[in-house]
Design a protein around this motif. Structure first.
Motif, PDB file in Angstrom:
ATOM      1  N   ALA A   2       0.830  -1.208   0.000  1.00 24.68           N
ATOM      2  CA  ALA A   2       0.000   0.000   0.000  1.00 24.68           C
ATOM      3  C   ALA A   2       0.862   1.256   0.000  1.00 24.68           C
ATOM      4  CB  ALA A   2      -0.925  -0.008   1.208  1.00 24.68           C
ATOM      5  N   ALA A   3       1.967   1.216   0.764  1.00 19.05           N
ATOM      6  CA  ALA A   3       2.871   2.368   0.813  1.00 19.05           C
ATOM      7  C   ALA A   3       3.507   2.626  -0.546  1.00 19.05           C
ATOM      8  CB  ALA A   3       3.944   2.143   1.870  1.00 19.05           C
ATOM      9  N   LEU A   4       3.914   1.566  -1.241  1.00 20.01           N
ATOM     10  CA  LEU A   4       4.519   1.721  -2.567  1.00 20.01           C
ATOM     11  C   LEU A   4       3.513   2.301  -3.564  1.00 20.01           C
ATOM     12  CD1 LEU A   4       6.549  -1.616  -2.727  1.00 20.01           C
ATOM     13  CD2 LEU A   4       7.499   0.699  -2.596  1.00 20.01           C
ATOM     14  N   ALA A   5       2.287   1.804  -3.508  1.00 17.89           N
ATOM     15  CA  ALA A   5       1.256   2.322  -4.412  1.00 17.89           C
ATOM     16  C   ALA A   5       0.978   3.801  -4.137  1.00 17.89           C
ATOM     17  CB  ALA A   5      -0.026   1.507  -4.256  1.00 17.89           C
ATOM     18  N   HIS A   6       0.969   4.168  -2.855  1.00 19.11           N
ATOM     19  CA  HIS A   6       0.736   5.570  -2.492  1.00 19.11           C
ATOM     20  C   HIS A   6       1.879   6.455  -2.978  1.00 19.11           C
ATOM     21  CE1 HIS A   6      -0.535   9.048  -0.226  1.00 19.11           C
ATOM     22  NE2 HIS A   6       0.613   9.065   0.444  1.00 19.11           N
ATOM     23  N   ARG A   7       3.130   6.001  -2.785  1.00 20.94           N
ATOM     24  CA  ARG A   7       4.293   6.774  -3.250  1.00 20.94           C
ATOM     25  C   ARG A   7       4.216   7.002  -4.759  1.00 20.94           C
ATOM     26  NH1 ARG A   7       9.171   6.640  -0.070  1.00 20.94           N
ATOM     27  NH2 ARG A   7      10.456   6.231  -1.900  1.00 20.94           N
ATOM     28  N   LEU A   8       3.887   5.947  -5.500  1.00 21.67           N
ATOM     29  CA  LEU A   8       3.832   6.070  -6.956  1.00 21.67           C
ATOM     30  C   LEU A   8       2.746   7.048  -7.389  1.00 21.67           C
ATOM     31  CD1 LEU A   8       4.904   5.093  -9.669  1.00 21.67           C
ATOM     32  CD2 LEU A   8       3.243   3.218  -9.568  1.00 21.67           C
ATOM     33  N   ALA A   9       1.578   6.971  -6.761  1.00 25.15           N
ATOM     34  CA  ALA A   9       0.471   7.853  -7.130  1.00 25.15           C
ATOM     35  C   ALA A   9       0.801   9.315  -6.848  1.00 25.15           C
ATOM     36  CB  ALA A   9      -0.798   7.435  -6.383  1.00 25.15           C
ATOM     37  N   VAL A  10       1.386   9.598  -5.677  1.00 22.11           N
ATOM     38  CA  VAL A  10       1.725  10.975  -5.305  1.00 22.11           C
ATOM     39  C   VAL A  10       2.811  11.527  -6.228  1.00 22.11           C
ATOM     40  CG1 VAL A  10       2.723  12.421  -3.494  1.00 22.11           C
ATOM     41  CG2 VAL A  10       0.994  10.713  -2.911  1.00 22.11           C
ATOM     42  N   ARG A  11       3.790  10.708  -6.535  1.00 17.30           N
ATOM     43  CA  ARG A  11       4.864  11.175  -7.410  1.00 17.30           C
ATOM     44  C   ARG A  11       4.335  11.492  -8.814  1.00 17.30           C
ATOM     45  NH1 ARG A  11       9.864   7.048  -5.851  1.00 17.30           N
ATOM     46  NH2 ARG A  11      10.604   8.192  -4.004  1.00 17.30           N
ATOM     47  N   GLN A  12       3.438  10.648  -9.319  1.00 16.95           N
ATOM     48  CA  GLN A  12       2.885  10.899 -10.646  1.00 16.95           C
ATOM     49  C   GLN A  12       2.046  12.175 -10.658  1.00 16.95           C
ATOM     50  OE1 GLN A  12       3.104   9.316 -13.648  1.00 16.95           O
ATOM     51  NE2 GLN A  12       4.692   7.945 -12.875  1.00 16.95           N
ATOM     52  N   GLU A  13       1.328  12.411  -9.590  1.00 18.29           N
ATOM     53  CA  GLU A  13       0.412  13.544  -9.554  1.00 18.29           C
ATOM     54  C   GLU A  13       1.110  14.851  -9.194  1.00 18.29           C
ATOM     55  OE1 GLU A  13      -3.641  14.971  -7.138  1.00 18.29           O
ATOM     56  OE2 GLU A  13      -2.905  12.914  -6.960  1.00 18.29           O
ATOM     57  N   ALA A  31       5.793  14.771 -10.798  1.00 22.82           N
ATOM     58  CA  ALA A  31       6.033  14.810 -12.243  1.00 22.82           C
ATOM     59  C   ALA A  31       5.915  16.225 -12.822  1.00 22.82           C
ATOM     60  CB  ALA A  31       5.079  13.841 -12.958  1.00 22.82           C
ATOM     61  N   PRO A  32       4.888  17.024 -12.464  1.00 24.52           N
ATOM     62  CA  PRO A  32       4.839  18.399 -12.986  1.00 24.52           C
ATOM     63  C   PRO A  32       6.043  19.246 -12.556  1.00 24.52           C
ATOM     64  CG  PRO A  32       2.705  17.744 -12.114  1.00 24.52           C
ATOM     65  CD  PRO A  32       3.659  16.691 -11.709  1.00 24.52           C
ATOM     66  N   LEU A  33       6.541  19.020 -11.332  1.00 20.06           N
ATOM     67  CA  LEU A  33       7.711  19.777 -10.881  1.00 20.06           C
ATOM     68  C   LEU A  33       8.948  19.401 -11.690  1.00 20.06           C
ATOM     69  CD1 LEU A  33       7.282  19.635  -6.990  1.00 20.06           C
ATOM     70  CD2 LEU A  33       7.134  21.668  -8.437  1.00 20.06           C
ATOM     71  N   VAL A  34       9.118  18.100 -11.950  1.00 22.32           N
ATOM     72  CA  VAL A  34      10.259  17.652 -12.749  1.00 22.32           C
ATOM     73  C   VAL A  34      10.184  18.246 -14.157  1.00 22.32           C
ATOM     74  CG1 VAL A  34      11.336  15.624 -13.797  1.00 22.32           C
ATOM     75  CG2 VAL A  34      10.599  15.542 -11.404  1.00 22.32           C
ATOM     76  N   ALA A  35       8.991  18.271 -14.734  1.00 19.02           N
ATOM     77  CA  ALA A  35       8.824  18.875 -16.063  1.00 19.02           C
ATOM     78  C   ALA A  35       9.162  20.367 -16.036  1.00 19.02           C
ATOM     79  CB  ALA A  35       7.389  18.670 -16.548  1.00 19.02           C
ATOM     80  N   ALA A  36       8.781  21.046 -14.964  1.00 16.71           N
ATOM     81  CA  ALA A  36       9.084  22.475 -14.831  1.00 16.71           C
ATOM     82  C   ALA A  36      10.583  22.707 -14.696  1.00 16.71           C
ATOM     83  CB  ALA A  36       8.344  23.048 -13.627  1.00 16.71           C
ATOM     84  N   ILE A  37      11.282  21.802 -13.985  1.00 18.94           N
ATOM     85  CA  ILE A  37      12.738  21.921 -13.830  1.00 18.94           C
ATOM     86  C   ILE A  37      13.421  21.795 -15.198  1.00 18.94           C
ATOM     87  CG2 ILE A  37      14.782  20.767 -12.893  1.00 18.94           C
ATOM     88  CD1 ILE A  37      13.079  20.084 -10.411  1.00 18.94           C
ATOM     89  N   ARG A  38      12.995  20.834 -15.985  1.00 12.59           N
ATOM     90  CA  ARG A  38      13.617  20.644 -17.301  1.00 12.59           C
ATOM     91  C   ARG A  38      13.305  21.831 -18.216  1.00 12.59           C
ATOM     92  NH1 ARG A  38      13.057  18.016 -22.395  1.00 12.59           N
ATOM     93  NH2 ARG A  38      14.989  16.919 -22.935  1.00 12.59           N
ATOM     94  N   GLU A  39      12.081  22.326 -18.168  1.00 11.41           N
ATOM     95  CA  GLU A  39      11.709  23.486 -18.992  1.00 11.41           C
ATOM     96  C   GLU A  39      12.552  24.703 -18.613  1.00 11.41           C
ATOM     97  OE1 GLU A  39       7.704  26.149 -20.021  1.00 11.41           O
ATOM     98  OE2 GLU A  39       7.551  24.329 -18.798  1.00 11.41           O
ATOM     99  N   TRP A  40      12.749  24.881 -17.316  1.00 13.42           N
ATOM    100  CA  TRP A  40      13.589  26.005 -16.856  1.00 13.42           C
ATOM    101  C   TRP A  40      15.010  25.848 -17.373  1.00 13.42           C
ATOM    102  CZ3 TRP A  40      18.072  25.919 -14.034  1.00 13.42           C
ATOM    103  CH2 TRP A  40      18.530  27.146 -13.546  1.00 13.42           C
TER     104      TRP A  40
END
Length: 494
Positions: free
Chosen positions: A361-372, A375-384
């Protein structure tokens, strides 16, 4: 004379700057470049290098950044400065009753004799120290015989560290913990023990460490099986000096670690061949920094390429931008985004601390939070990063190239919930070796490197498991002495 030398150096410095300007202009002319633009680029790089050098020499070394301005809390809600007295639940309590002197047992009002008020005291506490002391144990092994004339029977001797030795296993464990757990060189320990009544030299202490390490060797050799069965491991290295005859040689402490075990090896090289030797046949995921040797040995299609895959460390990326921020304030933007990544991770459960359905359950929660959220923060870092313009060779360009060059390995954590953001776990396990290196400078022999790697590995593995390192070393040593070859690993505090 000092003033004259300073004047001469200043004149020479001016002459060299003028010569540099002429050479840069001539070089640019021959290459068909704009001489003035090329000169400005050179001067900018020199100024940047000077600013970074001044920061390293005179600035704070911490990577922490000042938090953004916050509203000042009301005076009555501000936290008290300092931590105050700490509770000491582990210390034994020694009751000390303090009576009045006989001369003071007189009433100040009527002059009568004061009587003890039974059960009434005014209590306070203080932490004190009872100094350690050494004892010389004289064992008297009782003999037994039978009137029938059979062979006499003698009580068994206690476990011995070495045949014919006169120092106990407990003493050897204490010396090992002081050197490899608390970074006290043997010569310093010998001086401390002399003050406490034990006359011993550093060579004798070393003999006890070497003998203890022989008994613990099977347990040390069992650690790789623990580390390399983990689906994800951390790897790093730092230099270590071999102080053999002649000039000191720079060797390297290579470390691989998982959530509950650490394995150190001290080897003469930092090459790709050594990285291949350290990682062996491991086929899982390896978290590393950007050191090229790891990438060389895992490059697809190359002969003898390892089958493990690499993921990279956001903490190292952040350090590059922390350094560059001193000359490129625009880095504050990306540092804020990286800080938000870490803020998200701080609220996620640790799967290593759980088992079974809770872990899933913890792994599933980590994956869901990271995707939501991540991921947008990582995309913003690369765009910057792609939007930045920087001079070749500048600190900002170095940081950008470092991050973008490792990008694929930096983003694996978005799809694999086991992968952490950084390699800090193994860096924490290297910290003791770094502090020890500063205190006792390295090892005096090849055997010294082997013993150091063994004790650092076992002590830090015990700490990761939550077991007291001293108790663990004693338990493992006694088991190995009674039954040679016995493997004893730390037990989890859970």
């Amino acid at each position: 004379m000092a003033k004259q030398m300073a004047a001469l150096l200043e004149a020479e410095n001016a002459r060299l700057h003028q010569r540099l300007e002429l050479l840069v202009q001539e070089n640019a002319r021959l290459k068909g470049e704009d001489a003035q633009a090329r000169l400005q680029l050179e001067l900018t790089q020199l100024k940047e290098q000077l600013a970074l050098m001044q920061q390293r020499l005179f600035g704070a070394s911490s990577e922490k950044r000042k938090p953004e301005a916050e509203a000042t809390p009301p005076a009555n809600t501000r936290k008290q400065r300092g931590h105050g007295p700490r509770a000491q639940p582990e210390l034994p309590v020694q009751e000390v009753l303090l009576p009045l002197d006989e001369a003071d047992k007189v009433c100040g009002l009527c002059g009568g004799a004061l009587k003890e008020w039974t059960g009434q005291t005014e209590d306070s506490e203080e932490v004190s120290v009872v100094e350690r002391h050494f004892v010389l144990k004289r064992y008297r092994r009782q003999k037994y015989r039978c009137p029938c004339g059979c062979t006499p029977v003698t009580a068994p001797a206690p476990p011995r560290l070495m045949e014919g030795g006169c120092y106990s296993v407990e003493l050897a464990v204490h010396v090992a913990l002081q050197k490899y757990g608390f970074h006290l060189p043997l010569a310093r320990q010998a001086r401390m023990y002399l003050r406490e009544g034990l006359v011993v030299d550093s060579q004798t202490l070393w003999d006890q460490l070497s003998a203890l390490a022989l008994h613990l060797q099977p347990s040390y050799e069992a650690l790789p099986a623990v580390v390399f069965t983990s689906p994800l491991i951390h790897a790093d290295e730092t230099y270590w000096y071999l102080l053999d005859k002649g000039p000191r040689k720079k060797w390297y402490a290579w470390t691989v670690a998982c959530a509950d075990a650490v394995y150190h090896r001290i080897l003469p090289s930092r090459s790709a061949a050594t990285a291949r030797q350290v990682l062996g046949d491991y086929k899982g995921i390896v978290m590393v920094d950007g050191y090229a040797s790891y990438q060389t040995v895992t490059k697809p299609g190359k002969e003898a390429s390892l089958e493990c895959s690499l993921v990279f460390c956001w903490s190292h990326v952040r350090r590059k931008y922390v350094d560059a921020e001193k000359v490129a304030p625009v880095c504050a933007q990306v540092l804020k985004l990286i800080g938000q990544l870490y803020a998200i991770e701080a609220d996620l459960p640790d799967p290593h601390a759980l088992e079974g359905e809770q872990q899933e359950a913890a792994l599933a929660h980590r994956l869901a939070v990271r995707q939501e959220e991540s991921a947008p923060l990582v995309a913003a870092i690369r765009e910057w990063a792609l939007a930045q313009r920087s001079l070749p060779g500048s600190a900002l360009r170095t940081a950008l190239e470092y991050m973008l060059g490792l990008w694929n390995g930096l983003t694996v954590f978005l799809t694999n919930p086991w992968v952490p953001l950084d390699n800090n776990l193994v860096e924490r396990q290297l910290r003791d070796m770094v502090v020890g290196r500063k205190n006792h400078y390295g090892s005096k022999s090849l055997r010294g490197t082997e013993v150091a790697a063994l004790f650092y590995s076992l002590i830090e593995t015990a700490r990761l498991s939550g077991e007291d390192p001293g108790r663990y070393l004693l338990r493992a040593a006694l088991a190995a002495i009674e039954q040679p070859g016995t493997v004893t690993l730390p037990t989890s505090s859970d």
